[in-house]
Structure formats: structure tokens, C-alpha cells
Design an enzyme around this catalytic site. Structure first.
Site, PDB file in Angstrom:
ATOM      1  N   TYR A 177       0.839  -1.205   0.000  1.00 24.23           N
ATOM      2  CA  TYR A 177       0.000   0.000   0.000  1.00 24.23           C
ATOM      3  C   TYR A 177       0.866   1.245   0.000  1.00 24.23           C
ATOM      4  O   TYR A 177       0.586   2.215  -0.692  1.00 24.23           O
ATOM      5  CB  TYR A 177      -0.941   0.014   1.222  1.00 24.23           C
ATOM      6  CG  TYR A 177      -1.931   1.155   1.132  1.00 24.23           C
ATOM      7  CD1 TYR A 177      -3.164   0.970   0.521  1.00 24.23           C
ATOM      8  CD2 TYR A 177      -1.616   2.427   1.617  1.00 24.23           C
ATOM      9  CE1 TYR A 177      -4.058   2.013   0.389  1.00 24.23           C
ATOM     10  CE2 TYR A 177      -2.501   3.476   1.484  1.00 24.23           C
ATOM     11  CZ  TYR A 177      -3.725   3.274   0.868  1.00 24.23           C
ATOM     12  OH  TYR A 177      -4.602   4.309   0.736  1.00 24.23           O
ATOM     13  N   ARG A 184     -12.769  16.416 -33.764  1.00 18.52           N
ATOM     14  CA  ARG A 184     -12.124  17.468 -32.973  1.00 18.52           C
ATOM     15  C   ARG A 184     -12.572  18.787 -33.591  1.00 18.52           C
ATOM     16  O   ARG A 184     -11.866  19.426 -34.330  1.00 18.52           O
ATOM     17  CB  ARG A 184     -10.590  17.355 -33.047  1.00 18.52           C
ATOM     18  CG  ARG A 184     -10.022  16.179 -32.268  1.00 18.52           C
ATOM     19  CD  ARG A 184      -9.733  16.422 -30.802  1.00 18.52           C
ATOM     20  NE  ARG A 184     -10.806  16.226 -29.849  1.00 18.52           N
ATOM     21  CZ  ARG A 184     -10.632  15.767 -28.625  1.00 18.52           C
ATOM     22  NH1 ARG A 184      -9.464  15.391 -28.201  1.00 18.52           N
ATOM     23  NH2 ARG A 184     -11.646  15.694 -27.799  1.00 18.52           N
ATOM     24  N   LYS A 215       0.231   8.550 -23.203  1.00 18.41           N
ATOM     25  CA  LYS A 215       0.622   8.904 -24.575  1.00 18.41           C
ATOM     26  C   LYS A 215       2.123   8.661 -24.761  1.00 18.41           C
ATOM     27  O   LYS A 215       2.535   7.520 -24.911  1.00 18.41           O
ATOM     28  CB  LYS A 215       0.271  10.371 -24.853  1.00 18.41           C
ATOM     29  CG  LYS A 215      -1.220  10.615 -25.157  1.00 18.41           C
ATOM     30  CD  LYS A 215      -2.058  10.653 -23.931  1.00 18.41           C
ATOM     31  CE  LYS A 215      -3.434  11.241 -24.194  1.00 18.41           C
ATOM     32  NZ  LYS A 215      -4.244  11.248 -22.965  1.00 18.41           N
ATOM     33  N   ASP A 234       1.806  21.083 -19.875  1.00 22.24           N
ATOM     34  CA  ASP A 234       1.085  19.838 -20.148  1.00 22.24           C
ATOM     35  C   ASP A 234       2.075  18.978 -20.924  1.00 22.24           C
ATOM     36  O   ASP A 234       2.283  19.160 -22.120  1.00 22.24           O
ATOM     37  CB  ASP A 234      -0.178  20.107 -20.967  1.00 22.24           C
ATOM     38  CG  ASP A 234      -0.957  18.824 -21.237  1.00 22.24           C
ATOM     39  OD1 ASP A 234      -0.362  17.738 -21.145  1.00 22.24           O
ATOM     40  OD2 ASP A 234      -2.157  18.918 -21.559  1.00 22.24           O
ATOM     41  N   PHE A 239      -7.297  22.386 -24.089  1.00 28.86           N
ATOM     42  CA  PHE A 239      -7.575  20.964 -24.257  1.00 28.86           C
ATOM     43  C   PHE A 239      -8.828  20.661 -23.455  1.00 28.86           C
ATOM     44  O   PHE A 239      -9.063  21.256 -22.404  1.00 28.86           O
ATOM     45  CB  PHE A 239      -6.406  20.062 -23.836  1.00 28.86           C
ATOM     46  CG  PHE A 239      -6.741  18.630 -24.117  1.00 28.86           C
ATOM     47  CD1 PHE A 239      -6.824  18.189 -25.434  1.00 28.86           C
ATOM     48  CD2 PHE A 239      -7.088  17.762 -23.107  1.00 28.86           C
ATOM     49  CE1 PHE A 239      -7.240  16.885 -25.720  1.00 28.86           C
ATOM     50  CE2 PHE A 239      -7.498  16.461 -23.382  1.00 28.86           C
ATOM     51  CZ  PHE A 239      -7.564  16.032 -24.700  1.00 28.86           C
ATOM     52  N   THR A 240      -9.620  19.720 -23.951  1.00 27.73           N
ATOM     53  CA  THR A 240     -10.959  19.461 -23.398  1.00 27.73           C
ATOM     54  C   THR A 240     -10.969  19.223 -21.880  1.00 27.73           C
ATOM     55  O   THR A 240     -11.609  19.974 -21.138  1.00 27.73           O
ATOM     56  CB  THR A 240     -11.578  18.251 -24.116  1.00 27.73           C
ATOM     57  OG1 THR A 240     -10.654  17.158 -24.046  1.00 27.73           O
ATOM     58  CG2 THR A 240     -11.856  18.564 -25.586  1.00 27.73           C
ATOM     59  N   PHE A 253     -18.446  15.383 -26.220  1.00 25.71           N
ATOM     60  CA  PHE A 253     -18.019  14.562 -27.361  1.00 25.71           C
ATOM     61  C   PHE A 253     -17.894  13.085 -27.013  1.00 25.71           C
ATOM     62  O   PHE A 253     -18.039  12.232 -27.875  1.00 25.71           O
ATOM     63  CB  PHE A 253     -16.683  15.078 -27.938  1.00 25.71           C
ATOM     64  CG  PHE A 253     -15.566  15.099 -26.936  1.00 25.71           C
ATOM     65  CD1 PHE A 253     -15.420  16.163 -26.066  1.00 25.71           C
ATOM     66  CD2 PHE A 253     -14.662  14.052 -26.856  1.00 25.71           C
ATOM     67  CE1 PHE A 253     -14.395  16.179 -25.117  1.00 25.71           C
ATOM     68  CE2 PHE A 253     -13.635  14.049 -25.921  1.00 25.71           C
ATOM     69  CZ  PHE A 253     -13.511  15.119 -25.049  1.00 25.71           C
TER      70      PHE A 253
END
Ligand code: F0G
Length: 469
Positions: A84, A394, A270, A227, A136-137, A461
Site C-alpha cells: 500500500y 475534434r 501517450k 502539459d 484541451f478538453t 463529445f
């Protein structure tokens, strides 16, 4: 062969290249009939996010969490220390972030938006303004839920699909200075710097621009948060396009890029080649202590942040593999291969070709469909119908509604993203994809738009439903 001089050597520009890996394990895919796809599409409300993956032949929905892990990463899973607290995998992961991204303190999160949530909670108060190089969303929704307002200060060229500016992700420093003059730096908790810029078509920022941004922000006492989701792809573009960087490794460039920022949030799904994971990293001890405290409330203890030990091990190894120059060259080379094919055939795509995806300009593809009949949404549906290739919208659907007026936002870019997972598909898959898109292109005059029949409140979306008009 002997050591005699060779008579003929192929010129390097004419030589084919191949990926720096070979395939050890395969996952079967399934071809379906057009009738089958037409039915599935209708059931899915013409939203590719609502299709089942078993009904998809080539899945180019996203590069998020869809990459293939290496044999070393799979081996790393077996070394998961599922304690943990204080798992040894956390320390591997922390050391990898410190070494390759250069930040002092690291908090793991289950994925990027977990980190975005913490950033919003730590930095933003009601009434704040957050400037950035395009929204960005998920990032913007967290900024808004915390009471902030995002203001786009990207170069104008970023909104023009045909501009071939090499760094369309760059911040327009004049726009930023105007904004600071108007609202005052006291209302700006940080600058939100994307690299590469997803919504602009996977477009990079230049090192020079980031350096100048740093100087400007420093003058006004505004921190910069990166980001870092696709910052390695950005580093590759700097290496390829910016003067003075051709001889540097992607790893060196990444480290320099991060050094101009005060922290980052990351979707490790990513660039860094894992199926799940993310982090928040900062250099400031007070900010770190707050993050380490908040992560316990929303994600999990600060040494696992919603992940299993094995996930952190895979991430630590993935970080190291992802900055390898041969890897990144092949990754972006594949995206460029597909993009060049489409653009050579006259199909309108965003130029230059982006890092993680080829973006089709749906406005030029379907000029007869008005933006509020969702041309990019319709095009993504048509590409699926044609060949079982899944892409995503997009454009206006992704842009959502203005929280104040409740009206659609009408972005200038109305795009379909054809996103390439890392190390997953072959050149033949790219050929099949290109040919499918070309057939839709030949038949474009008969295409029709869509009507939205169900609209969720946040990030519509993902779950909105449509019918044909
Ligand atoms: N920032 C960027 C630039 C992203 O592209 C994403 C996710 C996130 C943050 C959020 O990270 O998904 O791990 O929570 N992009 C995915 C995509 C969804 O398909 O582009 P997440």
C-alpha cells in the site's frame, strides 16, 4: 562481402526505414461487413466513442493508453510491489521523472485528468484567468470547474489548417502581454503550456518561444505549468526543425524544455508508452506538499496515486524507452507517412503533419455541411462505415458550449483526428486507412450532416448521440 569499396551506395534520402522493433505477440482483428457497421453506427448514435472495439478493424480513435508495451515493460509488470505504501516501483518511477523531465517532486495520478484536477484545486480560485496555447478538453473543464476561465493566446496560424508554420503551437507573446495588461498578473495563477498542442493538430512549440515566454512570465511573476503529455514528440520536432538543436538528443531537448517551466501535469498514456498512468510534478516544496496531501483525497496514497505498483514499474521503463531517438523518429515517421499519402492525393489535412495524428480538415472535405450539422462528426462516422477505421471528431462537438451563454462554441478548426497508437500498427494498416479515407473523399458530395439528439453536460463529445439529417 569483401572490404572492397562498394560501387553503389543508396543515397540516405532514398533509403526506406523500418521500426526499431519486431513483433513478438499479436492480437487478432476482425473485418466486418458494411451492413454490420451501418447498424453498429446507428446504435452508437454516430459517435465513434460509443462503438464497441470488437466492431472496429483499425482503431485510430486515440493514442491514449493504446500503445504497445515492450517486452521489458511486460517483464516489469511481474516486478510489481503491491505494498500500500512505499512500493519500490514508486521510487523507480519517481527517479525516472526526475532524471528525464528534471522536476524535483513527483506525485503519481491514475491518468492525466487526475493531475489536472489537482492542479486546478491547488492553483485556481474563482475569477482567475488561465492563459494558454489553445485549450484541451479535459484541462479546460477542470479549470472551469475550479472557477477559472481559459483564454487562448496561441498564434493565429494555429487556427489555419493550411498554414505551414513549423511551430504552430507557439504562444503569441503579444496577445499574452495584452491579456496581462487587461486583467493584471494577480488574476493569472499560471500559464498553461501545451506541447505538442493536441487541438491545433499535434503542433509543436519552439524552444525559443518557450524561452521568451519564460522571460515574460518571470517579469510578471507568473509560473508556467507544462502539459507534458506529448512533450517528447515536441522535443523531436525541435530537433528536426529548430536551429541549434539538430545535434542534440531528444532526451536533452526534453530536459531543457521542462527547465523553463515550474511543473507539469502528465498523461503517461501517450508519450511514455503505458496503458494507464499519469503524474503531477513541481519544483516548489509548498506546492508539492499540497499536491501530496490532496492526492490522498482524490486518487490514493502519494506513493501510488490510483495506480498499481506494476503500473508504476511499466511507466518507469516506458519513460526511458520513450526518449530514445530511434523510437521517436519511427513513431512520428509513421504518422508522417500516412499524412503525406493523404495530402499527396489532394485530401485536405492540417499541415505540417502533427506528431500523434493526421488531422483531416472537415470544413474543406465537406464544405456543403454547415458547422452546426457537425461535419467532422459526420466524416468520422463515414470513415468508420467505409472500412471499420475508427477516428474521432475534434471540432464543434469537442469545443462544447460557452458556460456563460450556453451557446455552442464555434472553433475555426473543424477536424477529424486520425490518431496513431505507438508501436501498434504496420505500414499496411496505414495504407488501408489512407485508401478508406480516399474512398470517402471520392464520394464526398453525397454526404449529409448530423443532428444532436442527446447531449451530456460535461465533455459532450465522449457520450453525445446523433442521427442523420
Ligand atoms: N492533456 C492532453 C494534451 C491530452 O491529450 C489529454 C488526453 C489529457 C491532457 C488528459 O489525459 O486522458 O490521461 O486523463 N487526451 C486523450 C486524447 C483523451 O485522446 O487525446 P488523460
Amino acid at each position: 562481402m569483401t572490404n572492397e569499396p562498394r560501387i553503389r551506395i543508396r543515397d540516405a534520402t532514398r533509403r526506406s526505414w523500418a521500426e526499431p522493433w519486431k513483433i513478438k505477440m499479436v492480437e487478432p482483428t476482425r473485418w466486418t461487413t458494411r451492413e454490420h457497421r451501418a447498424e453498429r453506427l446507428k446504435e452508437a448514435g454516430y459517435n465513434t466513442f460509443l462503438l464497441r472495439s470488437e466492431d472496429v478493424y483499425i482503431d485510430l480513435l486515440t493514442d491514449s493508453g493504446t500503445s504497445a508495451m515492450s517486452d521489458r515493460q511486460w517483464a516489469g509488470l511481474m516486478l510489481g510491489d503491491e505494498a500500500y505504501a512505499g512500493s519500490r516501483n514508486f521510487y523507480h518511477f519517481e527517479a525516472a521523472v526526475q532524471k528525464y523531465y528534471g522536476y524535483r517532486y513527483v506525485v503519481p495520478t491514475h491518468q492525466g485528468r487526475g493531475a489536472e484536477h489537482l492542479v486546478a484545486k491547488i492553483f485556481i480560485k474563482a475569477g482567475d484567468i488561465i492563459p494558454g496555447n489553445m485549450y484541451f478538453t479535459t484541462t479546460r473543464v477542470h479549470q472551469e470547474l475550479a472557477g477559472g476561465t481559459f483564454v487562448d493566446v496561441i498564434l493565429d496560424e494555429a487556427h489555419d489548417p493550411s498554414s505551414t508554420h513549423p511551430f504552430k503551437g507557439n504562444v503569441d507573446l503579444g496577445k499574452l502581454e495584452d491579456l496581462i495588461g487587461r486583467v493584471g498578473s494577480g488574476r493569472i495563477p499560471y500559464f498553461s503550456l501545451g506541447a505538442t498542442v493536441n487541438m491545433a493538430g499535434g503542433q509543436p512549440v519552439s524552444m525559443r518561444n518557450v524561452r521568451e515566454l519564460r522571460a515574460l512570465c518571470e517579469r510578471h511573476g507568473i509560473p508556467i505549468l507544462l502539459d507534458a503529455t506529448r512533450a517528447i514528440e515536441n522535443a523531436y520536432f525541435i530537433q528536426q526543425r529548430e536551429e541549434g538543436y539538430g545535434g542534440k538528443s531528444v532526451a536533452e531537448i526534453l530536459l531543457e524544455l521542462c527547465s523553463y517551466t515550474d511543473g507539469c501535469w502528465m498523461s503517461a498514456k501517450k508519450d511514455t508508452l503505458v496503458n494507464i498512468g499519469g503524474w503531477l510534478a513541481v519544483n516548489d516544496l509548498d506546492q508539492f506538499e499540497e499536491a501530496r496531501n490532496l492526492v490522498v483525497v482524490f486518487e490514493g496514497l502519494h506513493t501510488y496515486g490510483g495506480l498499481a505498483g506494476r503500473d508504476m514499474e511499466a511507466m518507469a521503463i516506458g519513460i526511458e524507452e520513450s526518449v530514445d531517438d530511434d523510437h521517436i523518429r519511427a513513431r512520428i515517421g509513421q504518422v508522417e507517412y500516412l499524412g503525406k499519402k493523404l495530402s499527396d492525393w489532394g485530401i485536405p489535412v492540417v499541415l505540417p503533419i502533427g506528431g500523434h495524428a493526421v488531422f483531416i480538415d472537415a470544413r474543406s472535405f465537406y464544405p456543403h455541411i454547415p458547422q452546426d450539422a457537425f461535419p467532422a462528426q459526420a466524416l468520422a462516422a463515414d470513415i468508420y462505415l467505409e472500412a471499420g477505421v475508427r477516428t474521432m471528431e475534434r471540432g464543434i462537438v469537442s469545443a462544447g458550449r460557452d458556460p456563460e451563454t450556453g451557446m455552442h462554441r464555434y472553433p475555426r478548426l473543424e477536424l477529424v483526428r486520425v490518431t496513431i497508437p505507438r508501436r501498434v500498427y504496420t505500414q499496411a494498416h496505414m495504407d488501408v486507412t489512407a485508401e478508406a479515407i480516399e474512398e470517402v473523399w471520392w464520394n464526398r458530395d453525397g454526404a449529409t450532416g448530423l443532428r444532436m439528439i442527446y447531449e451530456p453536460r460535461y465533455l459532450r463529445f465522449f457520450q453525445a448521440r446523433f442521427e442523420r439529417v
